[in-house]
Design a protein around this motif. Structure first.
Motif, PDB file in Angstrom:
ATOM      1  N   TRP A  64       0.811  -1.211   0.000  1.00 25.74           N
ATOM      2  CA  TRP A  64       0.000   0.000   0.000  1.00 25.74           C
ATOM      3  C   TRP A  64       0.855   1.276   0.000  1.00 25.74           C
ATOM      4  O   TRP A  64       0.708   2.130  -0.862  1.00 25.74           O
ATOM      5  CB  TRP A  64      -0.958   0.010   1.194  1.00 25.74           C
ATOM      6  CG  TRP A  64      -1.964   1.106   1.094  1.00 25.74           C
ATOM      7  CD1 TRP A  64      -3.161   1.064   0.441  1.00 25.74           C
ATOM      8  CD2 TRP A  64      -1.844   2.435   1.619  1.00 25.74           C
ATOM      9  NE1 TRP A  64      -3.792   2.277   0.527  1.00 25.74           N
ATOM     10  CE2 TRP A  64      -3.003   3.136   1.256  1.00 25.74           C
ATOM     11  CE3 TRP A  64      -0.882   3.082   2.359  1.00 25.74           C
ATOM     12  CZ2 TRP A  64      -3.210   4.459   1.606  1.00 25.74           C
ATOM     13  CZ3 TRP A  64      -1.089   4.407   2.715  1.00 25.74           C
ATOM     14  CH2 TRP A  64      -2.256   5.075   2.335  1.00 25.74           C
ATOM     15  N   TYR A  65       1.729   1.415   0.985  1.00 23.05           N
ATOM     16  CA  TYR A  65       2.445   2.683   1.157  1.00 23.05           C
ATOM     17  C   TYR A  65       3.430   2.964   0.022  1.00 23.05           C
ATOM     18  O   TYR A  65       3.399   4.039  -0.566  1.00 23.05           O
ATOM     19  CB  TYR A  65       3.176   2.702   2.503  1.00 23.05           C
ATOM     20  CG  TYR A  65       3.844   4.016   2.770  1.00 23.05           C
ATOM     21  CD1 TYR A  65       3.151   5.052   3.378  1.00 23.05           C
ATOM     22  CD2 TYR A  65       5.170   4.254   2.390  1.00 23.05           C
ATOM     23  CE1 TYR A  65       3.750   6.289   3.608  1.00 23.05           C
ATOM     24  CE2 TYR A  65       5.776   5.478   2.603  1.00 23.05           C
ATOM     25  CZ  TYR A  65       5.060   6.487   3.217  1.00 23.05           C
ATOM     26  OH  TYR A  65       5.648   7.703   3.430  1.00 23.05           O
ATOM     27  N   LEU A  66       4.334   2.051  -0.240  1.00 20.80           N
ATOM     28  CA  LEU A  66       5.392   2.299  -1.220  1.00 20.80           C
ATOM     29  C   LEU A  66       4.872   2.636  -2.615  1.00 20.80           C
ATOM     30  O   LEU A  66       5.332   3.618  -3.209  1.00 20.80           O
ATOM     31  CB  LEU A  66       6.358   1.114  -1.274  1.00 20.80           C
ATOM     32  CG  LEU A  66       7.621   1.307  -2.108  1.00 20.80           C
ATOM     33  CD1 LEU A  66       8.454   2.471  -1.581  1.00 20.80           C
ATOM     34  CD2 LEU A  66       8.434   0.023  -2.112  1.00 20.80           C
ATOM     35  N   PRO A  67       3.887   1.891  -3.152  1.00 16.94           N
ATOM     36  CA  PRO A  67       3.402   2.263  -4.488  1.00 16.94           C
ATOM     37  C   PRO A  67       2.785   3.662  -4.547  1.00 16.94           C
ATOM     38  O   PRO A  67       2.813   4.307  -5.587  1.00 16.94           O
ATOM     39  CB  PRO A  67       2.332   1.207  -4.788  1.00 16.94           C
ATOM     40  CG  PRO A  67       2.696   0.046  -3.932  1.00 16.94           C
ATOM     41  CD  PRO A  67       3.299   0.637  -2.687  1.00 16.94           C
ATOM     42  N   ARG A  68       2.257   4.156  -3.447  1.00 18.00           N
ATOM     43  CA  ARG A  68       1.628   5.472  -3.425  1.00 18.00           C
ATOM     44  C   ARG A  68       2.611   6.604  -3.137  1.00 18.00           C
ATOM     45  O   ARG A  68       2.248   7.773  -3.213  1.00 18.00           O
ATOM     46  CB  ARG A  68       0.507   5.474  -2.397  1.00 18.00           C
ATOM     47  CG  ARG A  68      -0.702   4.680  -2.878  1.00 18.00           C
ATOM     48  CD  ARG A  68      -1.663   4.370  -1.733  1.00 18.00           C
ATOM     49  NE  ARG A  68      -2.840   3.666  -2.196  1.00 18.00           N
ATOM     50  CZ  ARG A  68      -2.874   2.372  -2.515  1.00 18.00           C
ATOM     51  NH1 ARG A  68      -1.779   1.640  -2.438  1.00 18.00           N
ATOM     52  NH2 ARG A  68      -3.988   1.801  -2.923  1.00 18.00           N
ATOM     53  N   HIS A  69       3.830   6.256  -2.751  1.00 16.37           N
ATOM     54  CA  HIS A  69       4.811   7.273  -2.385  1.00 16.37           C
ATOM     55  C   HIS A  69       6.138   7.074  -3.101  1.00 16.37           C
ATOM     56  O   HIS A  69       7.185   7.448  -2.586  1.00 16.37           O
ATOM     57  CB  HIS A  69       5.053   7.247  -0.865  1.00 16.37           C
ATOM     58  CG  HIS A  69       3.841   7.599  -0.079  1.00 16.37           C
ATOM     59  ND1 HIS A  69       2.903   6.661   0.299  1.00 16.37           N
ATOM     60  CD2 HIS A  69       3.391   8.785   0.395  1.00 16.37           C
ATOM     61  CE1 HIS A  69       1.937   7.256   0.969  1.00 16.37           C
ATOM     62  NE2 HIS A  69       2.190   8.539   1.035  1.00 16.37           N
ATOM     63  N   LYS A  70       6.102   6.531  -4.278  1.00  9.73           N
ATOM     64  CA  LYS A  70       7.344   6.262  -5.020  1.00  9.73           C
ATOM     65  C   LYS A  70       8.145   7.546  -5.288  1.00  9.73           C
ATOM     66  O   LYS A  70       9.359   7.534  -5.203  1.00  9.73           O
ATOM     67  CB  LYS A  70       7.044   5.543  -6.324  1.00  9.73           C
ATOM     68  CG  LYS A  70       6.829   4.077  -6.143  1.00  9.73           C
ATOM     69  CD  LYS A  70       7.105   3.353  -7.444  1.00  9.73           C
ATOM     70  CE  LYS A  70       6.833   1.885  -7.287  1.00  9.73           C
ATOM     71  NZ  LYS A  70       7.979   1.159  -6.801  1.00  9.73           N
ATOM     72  N   GLU A  71       7.467   8.625  -5.583  1.00 14.11           N
ATOM     73  CA  GLU A  71       8.181   9.871  -5.910  1.00 14.11           C
ATOM     74  C   GLU A  71       8.883  10.464  -4.710  1.00 14.11           C
ATOM     75  O   GLU A  71       9.838  11.209  -4.858  1.00 14.11           O
ATOM     76  CB  GLU A  71       7.223  10.899  -6.525  1.00 14.11           C
ATOM     77  CG  GLU A  71       6.162  11.465  -5.578  1.00 14.11           C
ATOM     78  CD  GLU A  71       4.981  10.539  -5.303  1.00 14.11           C
ATOM     79  OE1 GLU A  71       4.232  10.810  -4.341  1.00 14.11           O
ATOM     80  OE2 GLU A  71       4.824   9.548  -6.028  1.00 14.11           O
ATOM     81  N   THR A  72       8.437  10.154  -3.501  1.00 13.91           N
ATOM     82  CA  THR A  72       9.063  10.710  -2.303  1.00 13.91           C
ATOM     83  C   THR A  72       9.738   9.640  -1.455  1.00 13.91           C
ATOM     84  O   THR A  72      10.201   9.943  -0.367  1.00 13.91           O
ATOM     85  CB  THR A  72       8.012  11.428  -1.438  1.00 13.91           C
ATOM     86  OG1 THR A  72       7.022  10.491  -1.028  1.00 13.91           O
ATOM     87  CG2 THR A  72       7.403  12.590  -2.173  1.00 13.91           C
ATOM     88  N   SER A  73       9.770   8.403  -1.937  1.00 14.82           N
ATOM     89  CA  SER A  73      10.300   7.327  -1.094  1.00 14.82           C
ATOM     90  C   SER A  73      11.796   7.427  -0.931  1.00 14.82           C
ATOM     91  O   SER A  73      12.523   7.886  -1.785  1.00 14.82           O
ATOM     92  CB  SER A  73       9.911   5.960  -1.676  1.00 14.82           C
ATOM     93  OG  SER A  73      10.640   5.721  -2.845  1.00 14.82           O
ATOM     94  N   GLU A  74      12.235   6.969   0.259  1.00 16.88           N
ATOM     95  CA  GLU A  74      13.661   6.886   0.548  1.00 16.88           C
ATOM     96  C   GLU A  74      14.194   5.646  -0.145  1.00 16.88           C
ATOM     97  O   GLU A  74      13.443   4.846  -0.662  1.00 16.88           O
ATOM     98  CB  GLU A  74      13.900   6.733   2.057  1.00 16.88           C
ATOM     99  CG  GLU A  74      13.021   7.546   2.965  1.00 16.88           C
ATOM    100  CD  GLU A  74      11.682   6.896   3.273  1.00 16.88           C
ATOM    101  OE1 GLU A  74      11.638   5.685   3.537  1.00 16.88           O
ATOM    102  OE2 GLU A  74      10.681   7.600   3.236  1.00 16.88           O
TER     103      GLU A  74
END
Length: 117
Positions: A105-115
């Motif tokens: 859930w989290y990573l696919p929705r925050h790829k542009e800001t992921s560490e």
């Protein structure tokens, strides 16, 4: 701190293997406390937080399992074929669910800001 954490963890598991009850039980506390401190210190990075909380849950499950074997209640039946040792599945599965949340859930929705992973 992370390296010391590994030393405590290894001492705990070696104690479990060798059935050194006092040392095994004593090593639960520094191992778990340091893992929680590491999780707290990395809380600003979702990736690190999820992985470190999962590690803390793994240590909790592993510690409970060790104690259940040390004090011979691991084979006590709770219900049907479920024994006291199976209670360790609660934190094990909780850790998996946290990682599933992060990766599904989290990573696919925050790829542009992921560490970095």
């Amino acid at each position: 701190m992370e390296n010391l954490h590994i030393v405590f963890w290894l001492l705990k598991d070696i104690s479990w293997c060798m059935i050194w009850k006092p040392l095994g039980v004593a090593m639960i506390f520094p191992t778990l406390i340091i893992s929680l401190i590491i999780a707290w210190r990395t809380r600003q990075f979702m990736s690190e937080l999820c992985h470190n909380v999962a590690i803390s849950l793994w240590i909790s499950a592993n510690s409970y399992w060790m104690i259940s074997e040390f004090f011979h209640f691991d084979t006590l039946v709770i219900w049907g074929e479920i024994t006291c040792k199976h209670v360790a599945l609660v934190p094990f599965v909780s850790g998996l669910l946290i990682l599933a949340y992060y990766y599904i859930w989290y990573l696919p929705r925050h790829k542009e800001t992921s560490e970095s992973i």
